[in-house]
Design an enzyme around this catalytic site. Structure first.
Site, PDB file in Angstrom:
ATOM      1  CG  ASN A 113      43.090  30.140  31.425  1.00 12.61           C
ATOM      2  OD1 ASN A 113      43.785  30.966  30.825  1.00 12.61           O
ATOM      3  ND2 ASN A 113      42.419  30.433  32.520  1.00 12.61           N
ATOM      4  NE  ARG A 170      40.529  33.811  30.773  1.00 13.29           N
ATOM      5  CZ  ARG A 170      41.343  34.442  31.612  1.00 13.29           C
ATOM      6  NH1 ARG A 170      42.490  33.900  31.950  1.00 13.29           N
ATOM      7  NH2 ARG A 170      41.017  35.606  32.101  1.00 13.29           N
ATOM      8  CG  HIS A 183      37.120  39.136  35.429  1.00 10.88           C
ATOM      9  ND1 HIS A 183      37.346  40.159  36.322  1.00 10.88           N
ATOM     10  CD2 HIS A 183      38.191  38.318  35.534  1.00 10.88           C
ATOM     11  CE1 HIS A 183      38.490  39.962  36.946  1.00 10.88           C
ATOM     12  NE2 HIS A 183      39.037  38.861  36.465  1.00 10.88           N
ATOM     13  CG  HIS A 205      35.233  37.915  38.775  1.00 10.02           C
ATOM     14  ND1 HIS A 205      35.023  36.695  38.167  1.00 10.02           N
ATOM     15  CD2 HIS A 205      36.542  37.946  39.083  1.00 10.02           C
ATOM     16  CE1 HIS A 205      36.151  36.016  38.120  1.00 10.02           C
ATOM     17  NE2 HIS A 205      37.107  36.760  38.663  1.00 10.02           N
ATOM     18  N   GLY A 212      42.308  39.434  40.636  1.00 10.91           N
ATOM     19  CA  GLY A 212      41.829  40.460  39.705  1.00 10.91           C
ATOM     20  C   GLY A 212      40.356  40.648  40.018  1.00 10.91           C
ATOM     21  NE  ARG A 260      45.535  42.967  37.926  1.00 11.41           N
ATOM     22  CZ  ARG A 260      44.678  42.149  37.315  1.00 11.41           C
ATOM     23  NH1 ARG A 260      43.740  42.644  36.530  1.00 11.41           N
ATOM     24  NH2 ARG A 260      44.763  40.856  37.478  1.00 11.41           N
ATOM     25  CG  ASP A 309      45.543  35.619  50.268  1.00 14.23           C
ATOM     26  OD1 ASP A 309      44.465  35.759  50.892  1.00 14.23           O
ATOM     27  OD2 ASP A 309      45.835  34.597  49.639  1.00 14.23           O
ATOM     28  NE  ARG A 361      43.222  33.124  51.416  1.00 12.58           N
ATOM     29  CZ  ARG A 361      43.488  32.148  50.561  1.00 12.58           C
ATOM     30  NH1 ARG A 361      43.020  30.942  50.792  1.00 12.58           N
ATOM     31  NH2 ARG A 361      44.211  32.365  49.483  1.00 12.58           N
ATOM     32  N   GLY A 388      34.928  36.944  46.661  1.00 11.99           N
ATOM     33  CA  GLY A 388      33.460  36.994  46.645  1.00 11.99           C
ATOM     34  C   GLY A 388      32.820  35.709  47.144  1.00 11.99           C
ATOM     35  CG  ASN A 414      36.411  31.196  49.288  1.00 15.53           C
ATOM     36  OD1 ASN A 414      35.887  30.146  49.609  1.00 15.53           O
ATOM     37  ND2 ASN A 414      37.019  31.372  48.120  1.00 15.53           N
ATOM     38  CD  GLU A 470      36.560  32.781  34.773  1.00 12.19           C
ATOM     39  OE1 GLU A 470      36.979  32.363  35.875  1.00 12.19           O
ATOM     40  OE2 GLU A 470      37.077  33.737  34.177  1.00 12.19           O
TER      41      GLU A 470
HETATM   42  P1  ADP Z   1      42.337  34.878  40.254  1.00 18.42           P
HETATM   43  O1  ADP Z   1      41.561  33.800  39.532  1.00 18.42           O
HETATM   44  O2  ADP Z   1      42.068  36.251  39.781  1.00 18.42           O
HETATM   45  O3  ADP Z   1      43.797  34.573  40.417  1.00 18.42           O
HETATM   46  P2  ADP Z   1      40.776  34.030  42.539  1.00 18.42           P
HETATM   47  O4  ADP Z   1      39.400  34.255  42.064  1.00 18.42           O
HETATM   48  O5  ADP Z   1      41.271  32.626  42.653  1.00 18.42           O
HETATM   49  O6  ADP Z   1      41.804  34.920  41.735  1.00 18.42           O
HETATM   50  O7  ADP Z   1      40.920  34.755  43.964  1.00 18.42           O
HETATM   51  C1  ADP Z   1      42.082  34.623  44.718  1.00 18.42           C
HETATM   52  C2  ADP Z   1      41.999  35.539  45.914  1.00 18.42           C
HETATM   53  O8  ADP Z   1      40.820  35.255  46.687  1.00 18.42           O
HETATM   54  C3  ADP Z   1      43.148  35.314  46.870  1.00 18.42           C
HETATM   55  O9  ADP Z   1      44.238  36.113  46.546  1.00 18.42           O
HETATM   56  C4  ADP Z   1      42.543  35.708  48.187  1.00 18.42           C
HETATM   57  O10 ADP Z   1      42.781  37.092  48.375  1.00 18.42           O
HETATM   58  C5  ADP Z   1      41.063  35.536  48.050  1.00 18.42           C
HETATM   59  N1  ADP Z   1      40.512  34.520  48.949  1.00 18.42           N
HETATM   60  C6  ADP Z   1      39.858  34.783  50.097  1.00 18.42           C
HETATM   61  N2  ADP Z   1      39.481  33.680  50.720  1.00 18.42           N
HETATM   62  C7  ADP Z   1      39.881  32.651  49.975  1.00 18.42           C
HETATM   63  C8  ADP Z   1      39.787  31.234  50.099  1.00 18.42           C
HETATM   64  N3  ADP Z   1      39.183  30.650  51.138  1.00 18.42           N
HETATM   65  N4  ADP Z   1      40.325  30.498  49.111  1.00 18.42           N
HETATM   66  C9  ADP Z   1      40.926  31.078  48.055  1.00 18.42           C
HETATM   67  N5  ADP Z   1      41.052  32.409  47.898  1.00 18.42           N
HETATM   68  C10 ADP Z   1      40.539  33.187  48.840  1.00 18.42           C
END
Ligand code: ADP
Length: 390
Positions: A7, A84, A173, A199, A203, A232, A274, A276, A324, A326, A376
């Site tokens: 990727n 990818r 996605h 998803h 993103g 975004r 983020d 969190r 989604g 976590n 993926e």
């Molecule tokens: P991408 O692949 O689009 O970069 P991810 O699917 O890895 O993103 O998602 C990352 C986002 O998920 C983080 O920016 C955060 O906001 C959110 N997130 C919430 N809880 C957790 C967790 N326990 N671990 C990782 N990411 C988390």
């Protein structure tokens, strides 16, 4: 069969060597800061801990050379390579074995995703030259959306302009949404027909999937459209762009950066991209963080209902990706705004943390709601195995 999944991004290159039959991951890692000072490779193999290898990575070719050097120490051999590709444009309704023509097409559609496609095409070419005996397969992230109905993908702009510039909804996605359909079907059996895949990562996009086919999705010509994301803005009135230019004096590039990198949850919370941090902020009474959450719930629920409309019904909703998978808080917040559909979430099930697919709705919920971790890389590896064994 052992597949190396690659990727490549503009300044990074993630890799994973996995066995398609057992799903075992033998090695994985990420080459970071390619072409930037301070580059390194984070590598992990056969269950051992992470290693950080500080190496100069002036370009993608050097990164690939290092990856294959590292993989020489892994006992399992590479049988095929899956790449990818972010944008398949108007050419790829499915994954494809790479030849000169395929490579040329990946480059031809690159203006739709310039930060990704050029680097991806270069990496495919490097792999082909380095290992002419190995098959390479591209897996475009847009392929799953290619055959959605025309009334869903067409934009109400002048036909000649759309035709000339290939403007339409492409989505993104797709590999994740396709995996979610497959994994949910395996988990639930024949009970699933109309599924909304949510998803939600940094993103985020939704996909309406009816009996395995995409009926609509929330990302558009580019991954800027649809939901509010980490940085975004998602859908805003398109005239906002003219207004920012004419009244605000911003250049097109500045607006591009603003909408892609300085907006979304980051802008509304004025704290973080983020989820969190934003959940923590809201819990401490930060009103901007609370507004970021409220807007995220509202927009995600609203667009989920849009996906339901495109299938004229729904039986299953699935949360995946970083947020989604976590965040029980975010899942509950979105589903509360869809309670009028008869959705009932079981708080105890929603609080469970696990890497396995699981149902989080109550037994008497009108719609089944699940969490299914996306994969993926595995989906890409499956495509490689299928195409190369033909
Ligand atoms: P991408 O692949 O689009 O970069 P991810 O699917 O890895 O993103 O998602 C990352 C986002 O998920 C983080 O920016 C955060 O906001 C959110 N997130 C919430 N809880 C957790 C967790 N326990 N671990 C990782 N990411 C988390």
């Amino acid at each position: 069969m052992n597949v190396l999944v690659i990727n490549a991004g503009s300044s990074s290159l993630k890799y994973q060597l996995l066995d398609v039959d057992t799903r075992e991951v033998y090695a994985k890692g990420n080459c970071e800061r390619i072409g930037i000072e301070g580059s390194f490779i984070g590598h992990e193999e056969n269950g051992s801990g992470k290693q950080k290898l500080e190496v100069a990575l002036p370009d993608h070719k050097t990164a690939i050379d290092h990856v294959f050097e590292i993989l020489e120490n892994v006992p399992q051999k590479v049988d095929g390579i899956g790449h990818r590709v972010v944008q398949g444009g108007w050419y790829f309704p499915e994954s494809a074995i790479v030849d000169e023509d395929v490579l040329a097409k990946v480059r031809e559609v690159a203006p739709l995703a310039p930060l990704h496609n050029y680097a991806e095409a270069d990496v495919v070419e490097i792999c082909r030259n380095k290992f002419p005996e190995l098959g390479n397969v591209i897996v475009p992230d847009t392929a799953f959306h290619y055959n959605m109905p025309e009334y869903a993908w067409r934009y109400a702009l002048p036909r000649d302009v759309c035709d000339k510039l290939h403007i339409r909804k492409y989505g993104a996605h797709g590999t994740s949404h396709r995996y979610i359909w497959r994994a949910t079907k395996q988990f639930l059996g024949d009970d699933v027909h109309k599924l909304v895949s949510l998803h939600l990562g940094s993103g985020a996009s939704l996909c309406a999937i009816e009996d395995g086919r995409c009926k609509d999705t929330t990302m558009g010509l580019t991954p800027l459209d649809g939901l509010i994301m980490g940085t975004r803005c998602g859908t805003v009135d398109p005239a906002t762009v003219f207004f920012l230019s004419r009244e605000g004096g911003y250049s097109i590039d500045e607006i591009d950066t603003m909408m892609n990198k300085q907006s979304g949850l980051l802008a509304v919370s004025a704290k973080s991209n983020d989820s969190r941090d934003i959940e923590d902020g809201a819990a401490e009474g930060d009103e901007k963080c609370q507004m970021a959450l409220d807007m995220f719930y509202y927009r995600t629920a609203q667009l989920t209902a849009e996906m339901v409309c495109s299938m004229e019904g729904v039986d299953t909703m699935v949360f995946t990706a970083g947020i989604g998978e976590n965040s029980d808080v975010m899942r509950q917040g979105v589903m509360d705004r869809l309670a009028w559909l008869g959705i009932k979430i079981d708080p105890a099930k929603n609080a469970v943390r696990s890497d396995e697919p699981r149902v989080i709705s109550t037994d008497d919920s009108a719609i089944k709601v699940l969490v299914v971790p996306t994969n993926e890389e595995y989906m890409i590896a499956l495509d490689v195995a299928e195409l190369l064994s033909k």
